[in-house]
Design a protein around this motif. Structure first.
Motif, PDB file in Angstrom:
ATOM      1  N   LYS A 133       0.861  -1.184   0.000  1.00 58.23           N
ATOM      2  CA  LYS A 133       0.000   0.000   0.000  1.00 58.23           C
ATOM      3  C   LYS A 133       0.899   1.236   0.000  1.00 58.23           C
ATOM      4  O   LYS A 133       2.121   1.133   0.162  1.00 58.23           O
ATOM      5  CB  LYS A 133      -0.922   0.010   1.221  1.00 58.23           C
ATOM      6  CG  LYS A 133      -0.181   0.119   2.551  1.00 58.23           C
ATOM      7  CD  LYS A 133      -1.170   0.165   3.714  1.00 58.23           C
ATOM      8  CE  LYS A 133      -0.442   0.343   5.043  1.00 58.23           C
ATOM      9  NZ  LYS A 133      -1.382   0.408   6.187  1.00 58.23           N
ATOM     10  N   ASP A 134       0.304   2.408  -0.188  1.00 55.76           N
ATOM     11  CA  ASP A 134       1.066   3.664  -0.194  1.00 55.76           C
ATOM     12  C   ASP A 134       1.426   4.081   1.227  1.00 55.76           C
ATOM     13  O   ASP A 134       0.609   3.937   2.148  1.00 55.76           O
ATOM     14  CB  ASP A 134       0.250   4.783  -0.849  1.00 55.76           C
ATOM     15  CG  ASP A 134       0.068   4.560  -2.338  1.00 55.76           C
ATOM     16  OD1 ASP A 134       0.856   3.793  -2.919  1.00 55.76           O
ATOM     17  OD2 ASP A 134      -0.871   5.149  -2.913  1.00 55.76           O
ATOM     18  N   TYR A 135       2.645   4.611   1.388  1.00 61.34           N
ATOM     19  CA  TYR A 135       3.081   5.203   2.650  1.00 61.34           C
ATOM     20  C   TYR A 135       3.535   6.626   2.331  1.00 61.34           C
ATOM     21  O   TYR A 135       4.714   6.867   2.051  1.00 61.34           O
ATOM     22  CB  TYR A 135       4.225   4.395   3.265  1.00 61.34           C
ATOM     23  CG  TYR A 135       3.824   3.005   3.687  1.00 61.34           C
ATOM     24  CD1 TYR A 135       3.361   2.748   4.980  1.00 61.34           C
ATOM     25  CD2 TYR A 135       3.885   1.930   2.795  1.00 61.34           C
ATOM     26  CE1 TYR A 135       2.975   1.481   5.367  1.00 61.34           C
ATOM     27  CE2 TYR A 135       3.499   0.652   3.172  1.00 61.34           C
ATOM     28  CZ  TYR A 135       3.047   0.440   4.465  1.00 61.34           C
ATOM     29  OH  TYR A 135       2.662  -0.827   4.852  1.00 61.34           O
ATOM     30  N   PRO A 136       2.621   7.611   2.344  1.00 54.79           N
ATOM     31  CA  PRO A 136       2.914   8.954   1.824  1.00 54.79           C
ATOM     32  C   PRO A 136       4.101   9.641   2.487  1.00 54.79           C
ATOM     33  O   PRO A 136       4.853  10.358   1.839  1.00 54.79           O
ATOM     34  CB  PRO A 136       1.612   9.715   2.108  1.00 54.79           C
ATOM     35  CG  PRO A 136       0.557   8.659   2.205  1.00 54.79           C
ATOM     36  CD  PRO A 136       1.238   7.482   2.805  1.00 54.79           C
TER      37      PRO A 136
ATOM     38  N   ARG B 209      15.690   1.549  -3.315  1.00 55.75           N
ATOM     39  CA  ARG B 209      14.263   1.450  -3.572  1.00 55.75           C
ATOM     40  C   ARG B 209      14.059   1.083  -5.035  1.00 55.75           C
ATOM     41  O   ARG B 209      14.605   1.730  -5.929  1.00 55.75           O
ATOM     42  CB  ARG B 209      13.575   2.780  -3.267  1.00 55.75           C
ATOM     43  CG  ARG B 209      12.061   2.719  -3.476  1.00 55.75           C
ATOM     44  CD  ARG B 209      11.407   4.067  -3.194  1.00 55.75           C
ATOM     45  NE  ARG B 209      11.891   5.078  -4.141  1.00 55.75           N
ATOM     46  CZ  ARG B 209      11.678   6.382  -3.977  1.00 55.75           C
ATOM     47  NH1 ARG B 209      11.035   6.818  -2.912  1.00 55.75           N
ATOM     48  NH2 ARG B 209      12.115   7.252  -4.876  1.00 55.75           N
TER      49      ARG B 209
ATOM     50  N   ARG C 185      11.254   0.589  -8.034  1.00 59.01           N
ATOM     51  CA  ARG C 185       9.888   0.890  -8.451  1.00 59.01           C
ATOM     52  C   ARG C 185       9.633   0.347  -9.850  1.00 59.01           C
ATOM     53  O   ARG C 185      10.473   0.508 -10.732  1.00 59.01           O
ATOM     54  CB  ARG C 185       9.654   2.398  -8.469  1.00 59.01           C
ATOM     55  CG  ARG C 185       9.327   3.002  -7.114  1.00 59.01           C
ATOM     56  CD  ARG C 185       9.067   4.495  -7.259  1.00 59.01           C
ATOM     57  NE  ARG C 185       8.520   5.068  -6.046  1.00 59.01           N
ATOM     58  CZ  ARG C 185       8.400   6.359  -5.837  1.00 59.01           C
ATOM     59  NH1 ARG C 185       8.772   7.230  -6.784  1.00 59.01           N
ATOM     60  NH2 ARG C 185       7.891   6.832  -4.718  1.00 59.01           N
TER      61      ARG C 185
END
Length: 349
Positions: free
Chosen positions: A15-18, A28, A30
């Motif tokens: 999920k997103d972790y803003p 990282r 992506r």
């Protein structure tokens, strides 16, 4: 990393972790576009033996093991089509979810068992002859000079030695390969208990010993229900043996042989851990000796009361054991399926 084996371990965000960030020594990754990689598939693939071998084969080891962007750029991935990735990732993720649910159920059950133990043997509200909480119902309490507190009438002050036989272990010579192997006699080390954290029971460790190895090191075989406690590096890891086991020298284990059953001994030792750790000493590494353990004072209830407690928590213990066994089987199945699914030998319908 300090070692190659610990290099390149990964975790996938589902999920997103803003407001999240990450430290140095991390990379990282992506996806460049949608429909190429499924995050659940990648979570398992990047930790699979297949990819881990690629990772360690390409690592640079000088003072520390390392990987840079250039090395990352040419590591090859085994990517089935996107639909297959989603099916594989979903199946393996469901197994992990079930394992996590079992862990959480067991944590709640463990909290319940500890609450019952504290209510009975710390607050002294065990069930009296009429089934009422002893102290709260006016049960007779007497002053104990050794403990500087009141305890129930008829109870005694003893030591951990009164709970059972305190035993140690040893290590056969590592120079003889015939002393070690698989499917032999379970031989437990503190590392095994460290890897077993979150579980209450243990059946075997990474390595077994042969009968010849046991004889060479004068090892004893301890029965199922023995409480294993690491006595060095570190002190205080606990587990209950599911079957007969032996241990290395990093243990002081309790064989319930003096009228107290496994569950009572387990929680009594657990309750005494702060004192045990406080008494540990050593220059190279801290450890606790059997002689010191035998001096750690505890309150000893009448044995029938301790037996009643064990019967009260028996269903909890059985449920915990079942959940841990299910997790063990799910983990084995997942790890067996992982390479077969990823190289196409098996497909998820």
């Amino acid at each position: 990393s300090e070692t190659v084996d610990e290099l390149g371990m990964s975790s996938v965000a589902l999920k997103d972790y803003p407001n999240a960030t990450y430290s140095g020594f991390l990379k990282r990754l992506r996806p460049k576009g949608s429909g190429q990689t499924d995050p659940r598939y990648m979570a398992f693939y990047l930790r699979s033996p297949l990819f881990r071998k690629t990772m360690t084969n390409n690592a640079v080891m000088v003072l520390r093991a390392s990987l840079n962007e250039q090395i990352f750029s040419y590591l090859k991935l085994l990517l089935p089509d996107f639909d297959a990735q989603m099916r594989i990732g979903d199946l393996l993720h469901r197994m992990d979810v079930k394992i996590d649910i079992n862990h959480r159920i067991n944590a709640e059950l463990e909290a319940l068992a500890k609450t019952i133990y504290d209510y009975w043997f710390v607050q002294f509200n065990f069930a009296d002859a009429k089934g009422r909480p002893y102290k709260s119902s006016g049960g007779k309490m007497v002053w104990n000079d050794a403990l500087k507190r009141e305890i129930p009438a008829g109870w005694e002050v003893g030591t951990l030695n009164d709970l059972g036989q305190i035993v140690g272990g040893s290590t056969p010579s590592t120079a003889n390969p015939k002393y070690f192997g698989e499917n032999m006699i379970p031989w437990i080390t503190p590392k095994d208990l460290s890897n077993n954290k979150g579980n209450k029971f243990i059946a075997r460790g990474e390595t077994d010993v042969s009968e010849a190895g046991m004889r060479s090191a004068s090892l004893g075989l301890y029965p199922a229900g023995t409480i294993l406690m690491s006595s060095r590096a570190p002190v205080g890891y606990l587990a209950i043996a599911l079957n007969p086991v032996t241990t290395n020298q990093g243990f002081k284990s309790f064989v319930p042989s003096k009228g107290y059953e496994t569950s009572f001994v387990y929680y009594s030792v657990q309750r005494s851990l702060p004192t045990i750790i406080q008494y540990a000493s050593g220059s190279t590494f801290v450890e606790i000796s059997g002689g010191v353990l035998k001096q750690v004072r505890i309150v000893l209830p009448a044995k029938p009361i301790a037996g009643d407690f064990c019967r009260r928590v028996e269903s909890i213990v059985k449920r915990q054991q079942q959940a841990e066994q299910q997790n063990h089987e799910l983990t084995r199945l997942r790890d067996w399926l992982l390479p077969l699914l990823m190289n196409g030998q098996l497909r998820v319908a």
